[in-house]
Write an enzyme that holds these catalytic residues in place. Structure first.
Site, PDB file in Angstrom:
ATOM      1  N   ASN A  80      49.406  16.257  27.136  1.00 17.26           N
ATOM      2  CA  ASN A  80      48.063  15.714  27.344  1.00 17.26           C
ATOM      3  C   ASN A  80      47.353  16.423  28.508  1.00 17.26           C
ATOM      4  O   ASN A  80      47.709  17.537  28.871  1.00 17.26           O
ATOM      5  CB  ASN A  80      48.081  14.190  27.482  1.00 17.26           C
ATOM      6  CG  ASN A  80      46.831  13.595  26.860  1.00 17.26           C
ATOM      7  OD1 ASN A  80      45.748  13.675  27.437  1.00 17.26           O
ATOM      8  ND2 ASN A  80      46.958  13.057  25.663  1.00 17.26           N
ATOM      9  N   ARG A  81      46.345  15.749  29.071  1.00 19.27           N
ATOM     10  CA  ARG A  81      45.413  16.473  29.939  1.00 19.27           C
ATOM     11  C   ARG A  81      45.758  16.387  31.425  1.00 19.27           C
ATOM     12  O   ARG A  81      46.280  15.372  31.885  1.00 19.27           O
ATOM     13  CB  ARG A  81      43.993  15.941  29.710  1.00 19.27           C
ATOM     14  CG  ARG A  81      43.477  16.327  28.326  1.00 19.27           C
ATOM     15  CD  ARG A  81      42.255  15.559  27.903  1.00 19.27           C
ATOM     16  NE  ARG A  81      41.829  15.972  26.578  1.00 19.27           N
ATOM     17  CZ  ARG A  81      42.385  15.532  25.431  1.00 19.27           C
ATOM     18  NH1 ARG A  81      43.358  14.634  25.462  1.00 19.27           N
ATOM     19  NH2 ARG A  81      41.963  15.972  24.274  1.00 19.27           N
ATOM     20  N   HIS A 106      48.226  19.954  26.989  1.00 25.28           N
ATOM     21  CA  HIS A 106      49.491  20.255  26.297  1.00 25.28           C
ATOM     22  C   HIS A 106      50.139  21.581  26.723  1.00 25.28           C
ATOM     23  O   HIS A 106      50.620  22.349  25.891  1.00 25.28           O
ATOM     24  CB  HIS A 106      49.250  20.275  24.775  1.00 25.28           C
ATOM     25  CG  HIS A 106      48.959  18.917  24.183  1.00 25.28           C
ATOM     26  ND1 HIS A 106      49.415  17.742  24.718  1.00 25.28           N
ATOM     27  CD2 HIS A 106      48.250  18.556  23.065  1.00 25.28           C
ATOM     28  CE1 HIS A 106      49.016  16.721  23.966  1.00 25.28           C
ATOM     29  NE2 HIS A 106      48.293  17.184  22.972  1.00 25.28           N
ATOM     30  N   HIS A 176      54.819  16.369  19.041  1.00 21.87           N
ATOM     31  CA  HIS A 176      53.497  16.116  18.462  1.00 21.87           C
ATOM     32  C   HIS A 176      53.562  16.038  16.938  1.00 21.87           C
ATOM     33  O   HIS A 176      52.713  16.589  16.234  1.00 21.87           O
ATOM     34  CB  HIS A 176      52.534  17.220  18.912  1.00 21.87           C
ATOM     35  CG  HIS A 176      51.131  16.763  19.078  1.00 21.87           C
ATOM     36  ND1 HIS A 176      50.363  16.335  18.018  1.00 21.87           N
ATOM     37  CD2 HIS A 176      50.355  16.649  20.175  1.00 21.87           C
ATOM     38  CE1 HIS A 176      49.163  16.001  18.467  1.00 21.87           C
ATOM     39  NE2 HIS A 176      49.136  16.177  19.776  1.00 21.87           N
ATOM     40  N   TYR A 178      53.006  14.739  13.303  1.00 17.10           N
ATOM     41  CA  TYR A 178      51.975  13.963  12.613  1.00 17.10           C
ATOM     42  C   TYR A 178      52.662  13.228  11.461  1.00 17.10           C
ATOM     43  O   TYR A 178      53.081  13.860  10.490  1.00 17.10           O
ATOM     44  CB  TYR A 178      50.886  14.879  12.043  1.00 17.10           C
ATOM     45  CG  TYR A 178      49.928  15.435  13.073  1.00 17.10           C
ATOM     46  CD1 TYR A 178      50.332  16.415  13.975  1.00 17.10           C
ATOM     47  CD2 TYR A 178      48.611  15.002  13.129  1.00 17.10           C
ATOM     48  CE1 TYR A 178      49.450  16.941  14.909  1.00 17.10           C
ATOM     49  CE2 TYR A 178      47.713  15.521  14.056  1.00 17.10           C
ATOM     50  CZ  TYR A 178      48.150  16.483  14.939  1.00 17.10           C
ATOM     51  OH  TYR A 178      47.276  17.008  15.871  1.00 17.10           O
ATOM     52  N   ASP A 248      43.267   7.382  20.493  1.00 18.37           N
ATOM     53  CA  ASP A 248      43.778   8.576  21.171  1.00 18.37           C
ATOM     54  C   ASP A 248      44.061   8.137  22.606  1.00 18.37           C
ATOM     55  O   ASP A 248      43.432   8.612  23.546  1.00 18.37           O
ATOM     56  CB  ASP A 248      42.740   9.712  21.101  1.00 18.37           C
ATOM     57  CG  ASP A 248      43.300  11.033  21.611  1.00 18.37           C
ATOM     58  OD1 ASP A 248      44.497  11.081  21.970  1.00 18.37           O
ATOM     59  OD2 ASP A 248      42.543  12.019  21.656  1.00 18.37           O
ATOM     60  N   GLN A 283      51.366   8.007  23.449  1.00 16.99           N
ATOM     61  CA  GLN A 283      50.012   8.342  23.023  1.00 16.99           C
ATOM     62  C   GLN A 283      49.928   8.065  21.529  1.00 16.99           C
ATOM     63  O   GLN A 283      50.644   8.681  20.738  1.00 16.99           O
ATOM     64  CB  GLN A 283      49.721   9.832  23.306  1.00 16.99           C
ATOM     65  CG  GLN A 283      48.293  10.256  23.064  1.00 16.99           C
ATOM     66  CD  GLN A 283      47.373   9.942  24.245  1.00 16.99           C
ATOM     67  OE1 GLN A 283      47.843   9.552  25.324  1.00 16.99           O
ATOM     68  NE2 GLN A 283      46.080  10.089  24.066  1.00 16.99           N
ATOM     69  N   GLU A 310      53.333   9.931  20.278  1.00 12.74           N
ATOM     70  CA  GLU A 310      53.784  10.868  21.312  1.00 12.74           C
ATOM     71  C   GLU A 310      54.294  10.110  22.523  1.00 12.74           C
ATOM     72  O   GLU A 310      53.515   9.676  23.373  1.00 12.74           O
ATOM     73  CB  GLU A 310      52.617  11.765  21.739  1.00 12.74           C
ATOM     74  CG  GLU A 310      51.955  12.524  20.622  1.00 12.74           C
ATOM     75  CD  GLU A 310      50.561  13.001  21.005  1.00 12.74           C
ATOM     76  OE1 GLU A 310      50.417  13.787  21.947  1.00 12.74           O
ATOM     77  OE2 GLU A 310      49.584  12.571  20.368  1.00 12.74           O
TER      78      GLU A 310
HETATM   79  C1  GAL Z   1      46.651  14.677  21.292  1.00  9.85           C
HETATM   80  C2  GAL Z   1      45.539  14.418  22.250  1.00  9.85           C
HETATM   81  C3  GAL Z   1      44.248  14.599  21.490  1.00  9.85           C
HETATM   82  C4  GAL Z   1      44.172  15.980  20.897  1.00  9.85           C
HETATM   83  C5  GAL Z   1      45.421  16.253  20.089  1.00  9.85           C
HETATM   84  C6  GAL Z   1      45.508  17.675  19.592  1.00  9.85           C
HETATM   85  O1  GAL Z   1      47.880  14.500  21.913  1.00  9.85           O
HETATM   86  O2  GAL Z   1      45.661  13.125  22.804  1.00  9.85           O
HETATM   87  O3  GAL Z   1      43.143  14.334  22.337  1.00  9.85           O
HETATM   88  O4  GAL Z   1      44.005  16.931  21.909  1.00  9.85           O
HETATM   89  O5  GAL Z   1      46.558  16.008  20.840  1.00  9.85           O
HETATM   90  O6  GAL Z   1      44.497  17.955  18.688  1.00  9.85           O
END
Ligand code: GAL
Length: 346
Positions: A80-81, A106, A176, A178, A248, A283, A310
């Site tokens: 994350n950020r 990331h 990450h 999906y 998110d 997350q 996440e």
């Molecule tokens: C998530 C993040 C989102 C976006 C995504 C990648 O983990 O929270 O904001 O960046 O990854 O597209």
């Protein structure tokens, strides 16, 4: 339990990428790439015993390299950020690669998702190792990493992360993947049910950066304490949902140590995924930024066609003193574990 390996392809700069398949007694299997320790497929039985691939991915290395979204990837050094890609530790200012507007996301421009990891195989598990050099993407210290993925006969996929650094640094490792329990490429996940064992979540601003405020889920669309359809409240006029373009957000998990974080389930396939973790947060990301693209087997993936679970330290913890610290001290051992167990409801 068996592990098979074959060549998956080559990166644009000529590195060979292999795919490892761990198959259990049920015939269920996971496919993992050494490129980014990426979970490429997770094929588990549905209520009729048919295998369903519940993980989004691509068929080629080129698509992994070209596309955004970090499909199935291992994320680090910091998930994350981090605000403006800057932080101060022990009085020293560090500047990280910036790759998400003004912020670091990331792990930066070349995060762990883009590394071809050294891999070895031991019965039911894959051992990945990588040494991240001092200064990589701006982070302090040489970080020695060991990542283990195992898959057992109960259809449980366990991800274990260990690391040690020769300087004080920050670290936040996650995966990450999906998930779509109706099957990757079958459309939306809004009809799937989610339960999250969290009473609170961290508020974000419009750039998805935490404001530092921790909010109660009670009375908000973020209340997943009782299982609820992902789509039940996602379109509500709620400022937090607007800021995230959907879910998110980091949920503050109850308790500590290895415990259940959330349960995702599909009425269509009967598949249930229970996530347990040692991490303090998770997350929940409803693939809001997933632009239309081609996935495995010619499938089309779109916004909200998956959900990411996440497990993590809270985003931007280095700038929020009220969050659990993501600082790893020199010589200290970092260890986190996350387990995704797939069962069926009858
Ligand atoms: C998530 C993040 C989102 C976006 C995504 C990648 O983990 O929270 O904001 O960046 O990854 O597209």
């Amino acid at each position: 339990m068996s592990v098979q390996v074959k060549e998956f392809g080559k990166t644009a700069d000529g590195r060979t990428v292999s795919v490892y398949r761990i198959t259990n007694v049920n015939g269920a299997y996971v496919d993992v790439l050494d490129y980014g320790c990426t979970l490429q497929s997770i094929c588990v039985p549905d209520q009729d015993g048919n295998l369903v691939d519940v993980c989004l991915g691509y068929d080629t290395v080129a698509e992994y390299e070209a596309n955004d979204g970090y499909l199935g990837a291992f994320i680090g050094r910091h998930a994350n950020r981090i605000k403006e890609g800057k932080f101060t530790l022990n009085g020293v200012d560090y500047t990280l690669a910036v790759n998400n507007g003004p912020n670091h996301l990331h792990g930066g421009l070349k995060g762990f998702d883009k590394v071809v990891w050294d891999t070895s195989v031991a019965s039911d598990r894959l051992l990945f190792s990588y040494t991240s050099p001092d200064g990589e993407e701006g982070y302090p210290g040489t970080l020695v990493l060991s990542v283990i993925y195992s898959f057992d006969d109960n259809n449980a996929l366990t991800l274990t992360y260990d690391a040690v650094c020769n300087k004080d640094t920050v670290i936040n490792l996650t995966n990450h993947c999906y998930f779509n329990l109706n099957g990757a490429g079958t459309g939306t996940v809004l009809d799937q049910k989610l339960q999250v064992f969290a009473d609170q979540f961290t508020e974000n601003d419009a750039d998805c950066l935490p404001t530092g405020k921790i909010k109660d889920v009670e009375g908000t669309p973020f209340d997943f304490r009782i299982p609820k359809l992902i789509g039940a409240d996602i379109k509500e006029e709620n400022q937090d949902l607007i800021n995230g373009s959907g879910y998110d957000h980091n949920f503050v998990l109850r308790g500590e140590g290895m415990r259940d974080a959330c349960v995702l389930s599909s009425d269509k396939t009967g598949i249930v995924c229970t996530t347990a973790t040692t991490q303090p947060g998770i997350q929940i990301y409803s693939a809001n930024f997933m632009t239309e693209r081609k996935g495995k087997g010619g499938a089309t993936y779109n916004m909200r066609d998956a959900i990411c679970l996440e497990t993590q330290h809270f985003p931007d913890a280095i700038h929020n003193e009220n969050f659990p610290s993501a600082v790893l001290k020199k010589g200290e051992e970092y260890h986190q574990e996350t387990k995704y167990t797939f069962t069926v409801s009858k």
